[in-house]
Write an enzyme that holds these catalytic residues in place. Structure first.
Site, short mmCIF file in Angstrom:
data_model
loop_
_atom_site.label_atom_id
_atom_site.label_comp_id
_atom_site.label_asym_id
_atom_site.label_seq_id
_atom_site.Cartn_x
_atom_site.Cartn_y
_atom_site.Cartn_z
N ASN A 1 -2.53 20.62 -18.30
CA ASN A 1 -2.75 19.76 -19.51
C ASN A 1 -3.02 20.59 -20.74
OD1 ASN A 1 -3.32 17.47 -17.88
ND2 ASN A 1 -5.38 17.59 -17.30
N HIS B 1 -3.32 13.98 -26.66
CA HIS B 1 -3.51 12.67 -26.46
C HIS B 1 -4.38 12.08 -27.65
CE1 HIS B 1 -3.23 13.47 -21.91
NE2 HIS B 1 -2.04 13.01 -22.34
N HIS C 1 -3.04 19.23 -24.25
CA HIS C 1 -2.99 17.67 -24.12
C HIS C 1 -4.35 17.15 -24.62
CE1 HIS C 1 0.46 18.35 -21.93
NE2 HIS C 1 0.73 17.08 -21.85
N ARG D 1 0.81 -1.15 0.11
CA ARG D 1 0.05 -0.17 -0.20
C ARG D 1 0.76 1.24 0.24
NH1 ARG D 1 -2.92 -3.05 3.66
NH2 ARG D 1 -4.73 -4.22 2.89
N LYS E 1 2.02 11.49 -10.40
CA LYS E 1 1.08 10.55 -11.24
C LYS E 1 1.91 9.62 -11.45
CE LYS E 1 -1.91 14.22 -13.53
NZ LYS E 1 -2.50 14.61 -14.60
N GLU F 1 7.12 20.25 -23.74
CA GLU F 1 6.55 20.71 -22.43
C GLU F 1 6.93 21.88 -21.78
OE1 GLU F 1 3.85 18.97 -20.85
OE2 GLU F 1 3.91 17.01 -22.00
N GLU G 1 -5.47 16.91 -8.91
CA GLU G 1 -6.07 17.63 -10.19
C GLU G 1 -7.74 17.83 -9.80
OE1 GLU G 1 -4.17 16.62 -13.76
OE2 GLU G 1 -6.27 15.83 -14.39
N LYS H 1 5.93 23.51 -11.94
CA LYS H 1 5.21 22.09 -11.74
C LYS H 1 5.20 22.03 -10.22
CE LYS H 1 3.86 17.96 -12.89
NZ LYS H 1 3.81 16.70 -13.88
N HIS I 1 5.02 12.25 -27.60
CA HIS I 1 4.13 13.03 -26.98
C HIS I 1 4.42 14.66 -27.10
CE1 HIS I 1 1.50 13.85 -23.40
NE2 HIS I 1 2.71 14.93 -22.90
N ARG J 1 -4.27 22.12 -11.14
CA ARG J 1 -3.35 20.83 -11.64
C ARG J 1 -3.98 20.91 -13.28
NH1 ARG J 1 -0.03 15.91 -9.65
NH2 ARG J 1 0.88 15.26 -11.67
#
Ligand code: GLY
Length: 384
Positions: A254, A261, A257, A122, A144, A186, A246, A236, A273, A250
Site C-alpha cells: 500500500n 486513494h 496508496h 462459497r 483480493k 505500481e 494483510e 508480490k 489509479h 502485505r
C-alpha cells in the site's frame, strides 16, 4: 518461452498457484484449471469481446462446456447488479463447485470475476488472464476481490486466491500508452519497497516506456518490460504468499496508496489509479524524510523517476482538508488512526501509524509547493 512464478499458500490454508508470464499462453489454461473442471464461464468487458470469445472458443475446442458473459467496461462492472447477473448465468448453466471462472481483462474484471468466484457456492476456482500492466503486476495476483458500493470502492469483497494467472504479454501490444504509464507506477512502487534493480531498469529505459509503442516498441523496451513484470510479480508473490489477508507484511504493497486513494476519491475516479499512487508515493517519501529517516536523494529519486515517466508528483494545495477527511474514511484506517507505509531506505518499508498532524501537513506542503499550471491527472487522463 514462459516464466513461472509460484505463489505459496504456506501456512495460510490456501493452495499454491502459478503465475505464468510469456506470450501466447492459452495452451497453459487447462493445466491451471486443473482436473475435474467441466464448465467454464469466461468473464470479459465489452471492449475485449474478441479476446474473450477467442478464449471461450479455445476452451470449447479443448472439451470444456464454455460460456461467456460480457461485462460493462472499467469500474462500471464492479457493482452488485453485475455480480447478481453473473450469479444468474452460473445458476442457469448449472455451475457446480468443481466448475470454474476465467477472467479476461484489467483490474476491474479480476476484482469482479474473483468476487463472483469467491461467492458462488462459497467459492469456485478462478483463473485470471490480466490484459493490462496494472492487472498483471498487482490486481490479478494475491486474491483480493471486490465490488464497489455507492459509499466507496472495494467496500464489499473477499480474499479468494486464483487457481492460476496467465500474463500474456501479447495483450500489452495494444495497450494505451497512458495505461502502460499508469501501470508503471505500481512497478516503481515495487522497486522502492523491495527491489532496487526495478528502479535501475526503469531509469535506464524511461523513454521507451513513457512513449510506449505497443507492438512497434523496440526489442529493448519489450525485454525490459518483461523483466519488470517478472520482478514485480516475484515481489508480490513473496509478499502475499506470506501474508494473504494483510495482517502485516502485505501492507507494504500500500506504499503511496493512503493519499493515492484519497486523491482518486477527490477526483471522482477520473484520475488513473497509477497517477494518484504516484503523487501518494512522493507524499510518503516526504513523510519518511521529515520523520528523519529517509535521505533527500531517495526522495529526489521518487520525483525524478515518476516525472520521467510522465506521472504527476504534485497536487493542489487547496485540497488538504478534503484529502485528510477522505484518508480518515478509508477502509484501511483502523479506528481513528491514519496508517501509512514509509521508507527508511529503498527496500526498507515500515509502517507509520497515527503520525503527528503537523508532520502530515508539512509533507503535504512539500508536494503542493509547486502547483502545476494544469492539473496533472487531467493531463494523464487525456493522454497529453
Ligand atoms: N494492491 C495491494 C494488494 O494487493 O495488497
Amino acid at each position: 518461452m514462459s516464466v513461472r512464478v509460484t505463489v505459496s499458500g504456506a501456512g495460510q490454508q490456501t493452495q499454491p498457484y502459478d503465475v505464468v508470464i510469456g506470450r501466447h499462453l492459452l495452451g497453459e489454461l487447462p493445466g491451471l484449471l486443473g482436473d475435474g473442471v467441466r464448465r467454464v464461464l469466461v468473464m470479459h468487458p465489452a471492449s475485449l469481446q474478441a479476446t474473450g470469445e477467442a478464449v471461450r472458443e479455445d476452451l470449447k475446442a479443448q472439451g470444456y462446456e464454455a460460456f461467456a458473459v460480457e461485462l460493462p467496461d472499467a469500474e462500471e462492472q464492479k457493482t452488485a447488479q453485475v455480480a447478481a447477473f453473473c450469479w444468474q448465468v452460473l445458476g442457469q448453466a448449472d455451475f457446480t463447485r468443481s466448475d470454474a471462472i476465467v477472467s479476461v481483462g484489467g483490474g476491474a474484471t479480476t476484482d469482479l470475476a474473483g468476487f463472483v468466484a469467491a461467492t458462488w457456492l462459497r467459492g469456485i476456482k478462478v483463473v485470471h488472464m490480466p490484459t493490462t500492466l496494472l492487472a498483471m503486476v498487482d490486481a490479478a495476483v494475491g486474491g483480493k476481490t471486490g465490488i464497489n458500493t455507492a459509499e466507496g470502492k472495494n467496500l464489499v469483497g473477499a480474499f479468494h486466491p486464483p487457481a492460476g494467472v496467465l500474463c500474456d504479454l501479447v495483450t500489452l501490444e495494444s495497450l494505451d500508452r497512458w495505461d502502460l504509464v499508469a501501470g508503471m507506477a505500481e512497478v516503481v512502487k515495487t522497486g522502492f519497497i523491495a527491489d532496487e534493480r526495478i528502479l535501475e531498469l526503469v531509469e535506464a529505459h524511461t523513454d521507451g516506456l513513457r512513449e510506449w509503442k505497443g507492438e512497434n516498441a523496440a526489442d529493448a523496451t519489450w525485454d525490459v518490460l518483461t523483466e519488470l513484470i517478472e520482478r514485480s510479480v516475484r515481489v508480490k508473490a513473496r509478499v502475499v504468499g506470506e501474508d494473504l489477508t494483510e495482517q502485516g507484511l502485505r501492507e507494504i504493497l500500500n506504499y503511496g496508496h493512503t493519499l493515492g486513494h484519497a486523491i482518486e476519491l477527490t477526483e471522482r475516479y477520473q484520475w488513473r489509479h497509477g497517477a494518484a499512487v504516484a503523487v501518494g508515493m512522493v507524499f510518503a517519501a516526504e513523510l519518511g524524510r521529515l520523520g528523519g529517516k529517509l535521505d533527500d536523494d531517495v526522495v529526489d529519486r521518487h520525483r525524478a523517476i515518476l516525472a520521467s515517466l510522465g506521472l504527476p508528483t504534485t497536487y493542489r494545495g487547496d485540497r488538504w482538508e478534503q484529502l485528510l477527511a477522505a484518508m480518515r474514511r478509508d477502509k484501511k484506517s483502523r479506528g481513528d488512526l491514519l496508517r501509512f507505509v514509509v521508507l527508511d531506505d529503498v527496500g526498507k518499508p515500515v509502517r507509520l501509524e497515527g503520525p503527528d498532524p503537523t508532520l502530515l501537513a508539512a509533507a503535504y506542503a512539500e508536494i503542493s509547493k509547486e502547483p502545476p499550471t494544469e492539473r496533472p491527472g487531467v493531463q494523464v487522463q487525456l493522454g497529453l
